[in-house]
Scaffold this active site. Structure first.
Site, PDB file in Angstrom:
ATOM      1  N   LYS A   1      13.139   1.766  84.772  1.00 15.53           N
ATOM      2  CA  LYS A   1      12.120   0.769  84.167  1.00 15.53           C
ATOM      3  C   LYS A   1      12.094   1.479  83.367  1.00 15.53           C
ATOM      4  CE  LYS A   1      10.433  -1.302  86.159  1.00 15.53           C
ATOM      5  NZ  LYS A   1      10.296  -2.962  86.470  1.00 15.53           N
ATOM      6  N   TYR A  20      15.843   5.562  88.890  1.00 15.96           N
ATOM      7  CA  TYR A  20      14.274   4.227  88.969  1.00 15.96           C
ATOM      8  C   TYR A  20      13.894   4.677  87.834  1.00 15.96           C
ATOM      9  CZ  TYR A  20      10.354   1.265  90.378  1.00 15.96           C
ATOM     10  OH  TYR A  20       9.628   0.428  89.922  1.00 15.96           O
TER      11      TYR A  20
END
Length: 225
Positions: free
Chosen positions: A93, A89
């Site tokens: 991002k 993740y």
């Protein structure tokens, strides 16, 4: 689908001036617990999605008199604590934030300002409610703070580009002193809010300085009454 959406926007309004890359996929697990399809989903939506939407909108942005790209992505703090628990993740991002820096330089010759915006505190959103019981938490802020910060950011001159900004910093530097209006639960103090991730010690120091400065200004103004 992305091309069709952009074509429909231009057909409806006659031009395209602002691109906001808000779409994002989230899966907060370790490498061992992250299925490959989840990894692919996050990187396809977060990084590739930001790149593709911006790429396809570029011909129209180049024609705009005031073109802007705003991506909702975090500061690039390389502390291991942001990678060791949810590396897939974090990478997804950070891909978005790296595109902000890259596109800011690439598109500067066209007068296109490209910046990122990230919340200092956790925001109560539908996405957050899907992964946690955020509605039961009193120490969150409402999405309005991001909307107001985005408007302030988009109103800056084109020379303000390539910045990874924080909502509270943007608003306080614009003169907004009272953050209480954004509290999900009225009366919650700023210092009691739940902080978002990917924030560095320098980010915390900057917010603390602005809060202290505004409290001093408010106290001085009251003393004159």
């Amino acid at each position: 689908q992305v091309q069709r959406a952009i074509d429909q926007t231009v057909a409806t309004f006659g031009h395209l001036d602002v691109v906001i890359n808000n779409a994002s996929a989230i899966f907060l697990e370790s490498t061992e617990q992250t299925p490959a399809k989840r990894y692919d989903l996050m990187h396809n939506i977060n990084g590739r999605g930001t790149w593709l939407v911006t790429k396809l909108a570029l011909p129209h942005l180049k024609k705009s008199r005031n073109p802007r790209v705003l991506t909702l992505s975090p500061p690039l703090d390389m502390s291991p604590k942001w990678f060791e628990k949810t590396p897939a993740y974090t990478m997804a991002k950070y891909n978005m934030s790296m595109l902000v820096i890259g596109h800011a330089g690439e598109f500067a010759k066209h007068g296109i300002a490209v910046n990122a915006l990230w919340p200092y505190t956790v925001i109560e959103t539908a996405a957050l409610n899907m992964i946690s019981q955020s509605k039961s938490k009193p120490n969150l802020r409402t999405p309005e703070i991001m909307a107001d910060a985005a408007l302030e950011l988009l109103s800056k001159p084109a020379t303000f580009t390539g910045n990874l900004c924080i909502d509270e910093v943007i608003l306080r530097e614009a003169g907004v002193r009272d953050m209480a209006r954004y509290a999900l639960t009225p009366g919650t103090r700023d210092e009691d809010m739940e902080l978002d991730g990917f924030l560095s010690e320098a980010d915390h120091a900057r917010v603390a300085m602005l809060r202290k400065m505004h409290k001093s200004d408010t106290a001085a103004a009251k003393a004159k009454l």
